[in-house]
Structures are given as C-alpha cells and as structure tokens.
Design a protein around this motif. Structure first.
Motif, mmCIF file in Angstrom:
data_model
loop_
_atom_site.group_PDB
_atom_site.id
_atom_site.type_symbol
_atom_site.label_atom_id
_atom_site.label_comp_id
_atom_site.label_asym_id
_atom_site.label_seq_id
_atom_site.Cartn_x
_atom_site.Cartn_y
_atom_site.Cartn_z
ATOM 1 N N VAL A 122 1.231 -1.161 -0.406
ATOM 2 C CA VAL A 122 -0.274 -0.296 -0.419
ATOM 3 C C VAL A 122 1.218 1.174 0.290
ATOM 4 N N SER A 123 0.121 2.403 -0.508
ATOM 5 C CA SER A 123 1.100 3.718 -0.391
ATOM 6 C C SER A 123 1.671 3.813 1.021
ATOM 7 N N GLY A 124 3.322 4.351 0.910
ATOM 8 C CA GLY A 124 3.283 4.889 1.863
ATOM 9 C C GLY A 124 4.814 3.047 2.543
ATOM 10 N N ASP A 125 4.687 1.939 2.152
ATOM 11 C CA ASP A 125 5.263 0.630 2.115
ATOM 12 C C ASP A 125 6.716 1.445 2.512
ATOM 13 N N LYS A 126 7.819 1.305 2.488
ATOM 14 C CA LYS A 126 8.600 1.063 2.193
ATOM 15 C C LYS A 126 9.398 -0.155 1.620
ATOM 16 N N ALA A 127 9.049 -1.189 1.293
ATOM 17 C CA ALA A 127 9.804 -2.388 0.781
ATOM 18 C C ALA A 127 8.973 -3.413 -0.099
ATOM 19 N N ARG A 128 9.559 -4.383 -0.972
ATOM 20 C CA ARG A 128 7.997 -4.732 -1.609
ATOM 21 C C ARG A 128 9.454 -6.546 -2.539
ATOM 22 N N LEU A 129 8.360 -7.625 -1.999
ATOM 23 C CA LEU A 129 9.436 -8.022 -2.668
ATOM 24 C C LEU A 129 8.371 -9.045 -3.549
ATOM 25 N N TRP A 130 8.933 -9.291 -4.351
ATOM 26 C CA TRP A 130 8.845 -9.340 -6.220
ATOM 27 C C TRP A 130 9.421 -11.544 -6.329
ATOM 28 N N ILE A 131 8.442 -12.050 -7.721
ATOM 29 C CA ILE A 131 9.533 -12.872 -7.757
ATOM 30 C C ILE A 131 9.645 -13.275 -8.990
ATOM 31 N N ASP A 132 10.198 -13.431 -10.020
ATOM 32 C CA ASP A 132 10.601 -13.343 -11.101
ATOM 33 C C ASP A 132 9.822 -15.058 -11.892
ATOM 34 N N ILE A 133 8.468 -14.913 -11.834
ATOM 35 C CA ILE A 133 7.684 -15.980 -12.889
ATOM 36 C C ILE A 133 8.283 -16.396 -14.393
ATOM 37 N N GLY A 134 9.602 -14.767 -14.854
ATOM 38 C CA GLY A 134 10.112 -15.167 -15.827
ATOM 39 C C GLY A 134 10.785 -15.943 -16.114
ATOM 40 N N GLN B 204 4.775 -5.922 -23.343
ATOM 41 C CA GLN B 204 6.003 -6.860 -23.896
ATOM 42 C C GLN B 204 6.233 -7.906 -22.688
ATOM 43 N N ILE B 205 5.692 -7.701 -21.557
ATOM 44 C CA ILE B 205 5.715 -8.689 -20.721
ATOM 45 C C ILE B 205 4.428 -9.805 -21.230
ATOM 46 N N MET B 206 3.184 -9.053 -21.756
ATOM 47 C CA MET B 206 2.494 -10.182 -21.984
ATOM 48 C C MET B 206 2.577 -10.996 -23.068
ATOM 49 N N GLN B 207 3.553 -10.932 -23.412
ATOM 50 C CA GLN B 207 4.131 -11.794 -24.477
ATOM 51 C C GLN B 207 4.876 -12.705 -24.345
ATOM 52 N N LEU B 208 5.396 -12.588 -22.790
ATOM 53 C CA LEU B 208 6.251 -14.094 -22.305
ATOM 54 C C LEU B 208 6.051 -15.206 -22.430
ATOM 55 N N PRO B 209 6.285 -15.887 -23.164
ATOM 56 C CA PRO B 209 6.207 -17.002 -22.763
ATOM 57 C C PRO B 209 6.573 -17.516 -21.010
#
Length: 742
Positions: free
Chosen positions: A125-137, A233-238
């Motif tokens: 949410v707005s104001g949070d100072k960190a975010r974790l991502w996973i690379d599904i590519g 561009q991302i929508m085209q990734l396999p």
C-alpha cells in the motif's frame, strides 16, 4: 489473509514443538500483534540478499531452521514490554507497549526470518518502504537465476541494478509523467518501480493470494501502474504455467518448526535464553548485546533512542547503536566512579561492569536515563537536544552557519567524531553563548575536516579516544580543536613527516612534484569538494537522509570528472610525456578534476566535454535555445538547480572563473583524444593542480587553519598566547586544561 490454524491451537498437544505454514506465521506477526518481540530484542538487520535467499530456500524446499518462542503468561507481573515486528530494516521500529491479552508469544530467536516471511505476504500500500517480487519469467530455468528480488526505498530498482538500467527505466517512467522516481521520500515510489534484474517480476503477495492457474491468469499479477509499452512486452513472454502452479503449491504449504520455551520465570532467565539461543543467522555484535541488556533493564530506552534516530533535526547520521554508545560515553565522562572516564567500545563486559544485574542497577543507569528521558516540560531529552545542536554546528546554513558542511558530507564523519562534539556540548550546555559562538562552530569544523583529511584509518581509534578526553575537560572555552591538534602532534597521532601546509606551500609542493615527475598529490579527499560546493549542495539536497541509500553507487549525487575518463582512453596520438603525466589515472581521478553533481544530471552528460557541461561559455550567457544542447536547457534551469548561466554552472561546480581559458586549452574541444601536443598535456596538469590548490585554499583561509596550526605547533606554551584568535580571553583556562591533558 486468513490463518488455517488459529494461533490458540499452536502447541495444543502440550508439545514444545509445532509446525506452522509461513502464511499462518505472517498472520500471527501482523498488525494484531499475536506474536511480538520482547523489549530487549534488537531491530531488523537483514539486508535484501538475506531476505531473497530465505524465500529462495523455501521455494526449493530447503530447511530454514526453527523459530524459538516463549509464552507471555509468566511475564506480565514483571512489567515486561513488547513491540510489533518491523516490516524490513528500512521501516521504523514499533513502539514499546505493555503485554496484553492479545499477545500470545514472544520471539526469542528467529526475528529476521519472521520479518522476511511477513514481507512476502504483505500486499503493498502507498507508504510501504519495501516490496518483495518473484520472477515468474525464470520458471522454466529456475536453477540458473535469482528468483526473488527486494525493492525498497534504499534500492527501489532492486539489488545490483546498473546505472544504465536505472536511467533507462527512469526515462521510461518520466516520459509518462512520473517524476516521483527521483524522490526517495515519495510514498508512491515503490508502486512505480520494479526489480530491473528480473525478466517478469510480480509481487509475491499477489502471487500467493491471486494466482491459482485456473480462475486467475498470471497476466492479472502485472502491476497496472507500469508503462503500457512495458506491460505489452511482458504479456508476450512465454511463461511456464505448470512451474508456476508448482511454485504456488510449495510456498503455500511450506512449514517452519517452532520451539516453545516454557520454563522462564524472570527477565534474567529470558535474557540468558535469548543470548544462548540467538546464535543463528546474523550474530549480534557486542554493542547490540549491550543495547539489549539496557532495554531489558529499562525498556523505554528503545523508544527514546528511536525518537532521536527518527528526528530530521538530528539527521540519522548516528545509528541507534551509535546513539547508545554516545550516551554511555557521556555518562561515563560525568561519573567519577567509572575507571578511565571513557568507554571507547561497547561490550557485554562493560555492560556487566557498569550496569550489572537488575537488582544491583544503580547510579550509572540513572545517568543514562537522565540523558535519554524527556526533560521536564519538554518532548525531548537532554541528549536529544545536544545532538540537534551538534548537527546545527556542523551543517551549512546560508545565514546561521555559512562555513558549515552540506548534509551529504555529514554522513562522511565518523560516529566517534560526533561523540567528541556532544561531550563538549554536554559539559558546556548551560553556556548558550559559548556553544552557539562562531568560534566554536569554526573549531568544530576545523577538527571535522582535518580528521577526515589527515588522520589515517590505523590511528583513528587512538585519535578519537584522545580527542574525546580533551573535549570532556574543555569546560568554559570554545571547542578545543587547537588543544586536540597539539596533542595529536605530541603523541604521534600525526606522522613524523607531516607538514601542516599553507595554501602557498601546498601549491609549491605540487609544482615541485610536477617538475620532478613524482607524486602530484598529497591530498585527495571528497570532503574538499563538499566544502567548496556547500551552498549548491545545500540547495539541492536539503532533505538528504543517509539511510535511504544503498551503498555509494546508489547516492543521489555522483562524483563527476570534469575532463571525463573516456578522454584519457583509446587516444589517437600521444606525446612521450602522456604516460608520465597520467600514470594509472592518478591525475584524472584527483580532486582537482572532480565535482559533486546530481546523479540524474550527471548520467545525461558524464562523458561529455567541458563545453557540453556548460563550463566554458561566457559568464552571463547560456546555451541558445536553438543550440544542439537543448537537453541541458531543460534540466539546468529547473528547480532546485536554477542554473541559467554558464557562470552559475561554474560557481555550483567550484570552478574558478580565472581558469576558464586554461581549461579550454586542456579540453581541446573537437579533438579530445589527441594528446600529441605537449602544451595540451601541460595545460591539463596545470588546470587540475591549480584547482586542487583553489579547493584547499578555501578551507585553509575560511577556517583559519594558519592561526590554528601555529597554535598547535607552538613549542613553548607561554609564547605569544595573546596573539592567537583561537585563545582570545581564555588563556588561563586553556593553560589549566593543557596541564591536565599533558
């Protein structure tokens, strides 16, 4: 997110061990605070890589160790306080509160892993100072790639993103009108950025809650705030949907063992268990153990220290541990019963010596409380007020402190130098005229810059201990920079061949070195530039917070070469003197060829020539609007830079007007890589050395180093004391102090 196993049912079989899924753990340590930290636990310390590796291990099914909890029922009568867990190390620590019925367990060991687990389950949410991502590519070839990436306000584009990648991504967003990408204080920042090292990153929290491979497609996980071209561009990734489903299953069912320590009946037993069991992952330092012991005896210390640390008026130039250390040193300096009157390092041994077990706690803890606790009718304590004043003495202000340093330079000063300033302020705090005088401000800055320039790292510890002791005894006189410097020479802190050079002798030594084809530079430190450019840097970085940046490559400014390094490489023709004049880029990288420049401005022109950088034109003129340098016109004239003439650019760069023609000859516009002319090589050497002298001379003159050096090096104490402006009317007090420290 709803927990599948209510926390009340944990350990329901009367066993001391249970297993819970990471989603259940995340719920328990969330805002409701069912699982909290005891007062003496340290704050979050894990970095981005440690968080990423934990999640990578869980995805691959590797064991990540067990957590150790303690129940709270035994501790209510002991007035033990607790706090909620931070989301990451870059977020504010929770405030202490008494144990209530909502708190079921305390974390004795495993805080850092618990925080990392919680981060992956947090919907941003707005104001949070960190975010974790996973690379599904990378689902099809997970073994060869990093799968998880942390973006936070220190590294909003993820760990190891290159400057080129960042500039391209910022340009992509800026074209869509998103100027927040340059502001680390902006609450929306992490809604706009993504980890640049990932092929197809999606938020882990969204992946865990929204993706099931059937009702929801992986396309639903792409943040809608991204530029439309990037989304397309991302929508085209396999994407390997089968692998994604397997990932989701593994993470949803991953369990962590939790051990329950039941038989603890006192704060001392809890602390002993904490010290004995907390030995996995990032070990606690001796200083952290000291702070934990202090919080165990006096839980309010945590919130008071964080109040100081979070205050913009103190600037976050001292970490919480450094604040505690400063207070301990002040308490020791004011307590005649403390052997040695100083605590140069915090250790557990010192804690036991000074504070001891709770039943024996007495005067020393009372002194610490006197510095940290709020003073009557005040919202801050004595130390908090002292540290605010120390920052004001050091920080540049166009009216109140025109000889000060800009905020980014204050982060170059060591914590123990700050300790030396605050002990002098503490012992003279009632004399408002003295501590606010221009002489005291000048003396503090003299010492700060001299220590940074000339005290080598191998001697800094001894120099600090010596300086702290002198400052503690300097009562009723301006900050004792002259006494400290004299003692440096008397005790061998300074090398035997050190020469306190005037601007003239410094220039002569450089000229002599050039003639002898020897070492051209005796001083090469960035603080010279911070000093010379202080007015511009103050205007550009008024809200500078050193905790927002991840390492030197991530700072909001660059150290920019005036004549770019590329001009010294792959040269077309070279004179025989070329290799002598520029060995190992020594001259090119010296202070005389550098300036501090805002990073996103420098990224636009860092390899450009001096004309392109706006350093060679007529003082009152500027790039014509139909010129090829249209890009400069836009960003240089905008706030906060307001550079609308070539003279303004040179002034902001600490670039002397009288040397423009010399630099023009050195630049060889249009033929920058041709070094066949000896005169051009000589012009470069002369231009850079002259600017080095120009930078040094400003500090030497404005901070009155000549009279300071004469005083420090005077062999006979009684000779001509009245002539020194350092001493003024206080010669008898200086005499008394000098006798005590000699």
């Amino acid at each position: 997110m709803k927990s599948r196993i209510p926390i009340m049912e944990w350990f329901s079989s009367n066993s001391n061990i249970d297993k819970v899924t990471i989603s259940d753990l995340a719920v328990a340590i969330g805002e409701h605070g069912l699982v909290q930290l005891p007062s003496f636990q340290r704050d979050a310390v894990w970095n981005e890589q440690q968080i990423e590796l934990l999640w990578d291990s869980m995805l691959r099914g590797y064991p990540v160790g067990s957590l150790i909890f303690s129940g709270t029922a035994n501790f209510s009568r002991l007035n033990l306080t607790t706090r909620t867990l931070q989301n990451t190390s870059v977020t504010k620590a929770g405030e202490m509160r008494p144990i209530d019925s909502s708190t079921k367990y305390l974390i004795i060991d495993g805080q850092q892993r618990a925080i990392a687990v919680r981060l992956g389950h947090m919907a941003w949410v707005s104001g949070d100072k960190a975010r974790l991502w996973i690379d599904i590519g990378t689902a099809a070839e997970a073994g060869a790639h990093r799968l998880f990436h942390v973006c936070n306000i220190k590294s909003p584009w993820g760990r190891e993103a290159t400057n080129y990648q960042i500039s391209q991504a910022q340009l992509e967003l800026a074209q869509g009108g998103s100027e927040e990408i340059f502001d680390r204080h902006n609450e929306k920042l992490l809604s706009l950025t993504w980890p640049l090292k990932a092929q197809c990153p999606v938020p882990v929290a969204d992946f865990l809650t929204l993706y099931d491979g059937q009702k929801h497609n992986w396309h639903d996980l792409i943040p809608p705030e991204w530029p439309q071209e990037r989304i397309s561009q991302i929508m085209q990734l396999p994407i390997d949907r089968k692998a994604l489903s397997e990932w989701h299953k593994r993470l949803s069912h991953f369990e962590i063992p939790i051990h329950l320590v039941r038989e603890i009946t006192s704060v001392e037993e809890l602390g002993e268990a904490f010290e004995r069991l907390n030995n996995q992952g990032t070990r606690m330092s001796q200083a952290e153990l000291f702070f934990s012991g202090l919080k165990m005896h006096w839980p309010a210390a945590h919130d008071l220290v964080w109040q100081i640390y979070s205050d913009p008026a103190t600037g976050r130039f001292l970490e919480p541990i450094d604040i505690v250390h400063a207070v301990v040193r002040l308490a020791a300096a004011s307590d005649k019963q403390v052997q040695g009157d100083d605590v140069p390092e915090l250790t557990l041994k010192d804690f036991k010596r000074l504070i001891g077990p709770s039943e024996a706690t007495g005067s020393f803890l009372a002194k610490i409380k006197a510095y940290l606790a709020h003073e009557p009718q005040s919202e801050i304590g004595r130390f908090h007020a002292i540290l605010r004043h120390a920052k004001a003495m050091l920080q540049y202000h166009p009216v109140e402190n025109p000889r000060g340093l800009p905020l980014p330079a204050l982060s170059l000063l060591s914590p123990k130098f700050w300790h030396t300033v605050v002990v002098w302020l503490d012992h003279n705090y009632e004399d408002k005229a003295l501590i606010s005088s221009d002489i005291s401000k000048r003396n503090v800055l003299q010492q700060a810059i001299f220590d940074r320039l000339f005290v080598i790292s191998t001697r800094k510890h001894r120099a600090n201990t010596l300086a702290f002791g002198i400052a503690a005894k300097a009562i009723g006189i301006p900050f004792p920079s002259g006494l400290i410097l004299r003692k440096y020479f008397a005790t061998g802190i300074m090398a035997s061949d050190f020469v306190f050079q005037t601007a003239a002798t410094y220039a002569a030594s450089l000229a002599k070195a050039c003639d002898a084809k020897g070492d051209l530079f005796t001083i090469n430190d960035i603080i010279l530039l911070f000093w010379a450019q202080r007015e511009s840097l103050h205007n550009w970085f008024q809200d500078y917070d050193p905790t927002l940046y991840f390492g030197s490559d991530d700072l909001p400014y660059d150290v920019d070469h005036l004549i770019a390094g590329s001009k010294f490489q792959h040269v077309r023709h070279r004179h025989p003197d070329f290799d002598w004049a520029f060995p190992h880029n020594q001259l090119h990288n010296s202070t005389g060829n550098l300036r501090i420049w805002p990073k996103h401005l420098n990224r636009a022109d860092q390899d450009a020539n001096l004309e392109y950088k706006g350093l060679l034109g007529e003082r009152d003129e500027f790039f014509p609007e139909d010129d090829k340098y249209q890009a400069q016109i836009a960003y240089l004239k905008a706030k906060p830079f307001m550079l609308d003439t070539f003279g303004a650019i040179r002034a902001a760069s600490a670039f002397a007007e009288e040397d423009v023609d010399l630099w023009r000859e050195a630049a060889a516009m249009g033929d920058e890589r041709n070094w066949i002319k000896k005169d051009r090589i000589g012009a470069v050497v002369k231009a850079i050395t002259r600017r080095s002298v120009y930078l040094y001379e400003q500090i030497y003159r404005e901070l009155e180093w000549e009279s300071w050096g004469k005083f420090a090096l005077k062999q006979t104490w009684f000779v001509d004391l009245s002539d020194s402006p350092i001493i003024g009317e206080t010669d008898s007090k200086l005499m008394e102090i000098y006798v005590r420290i000699s």
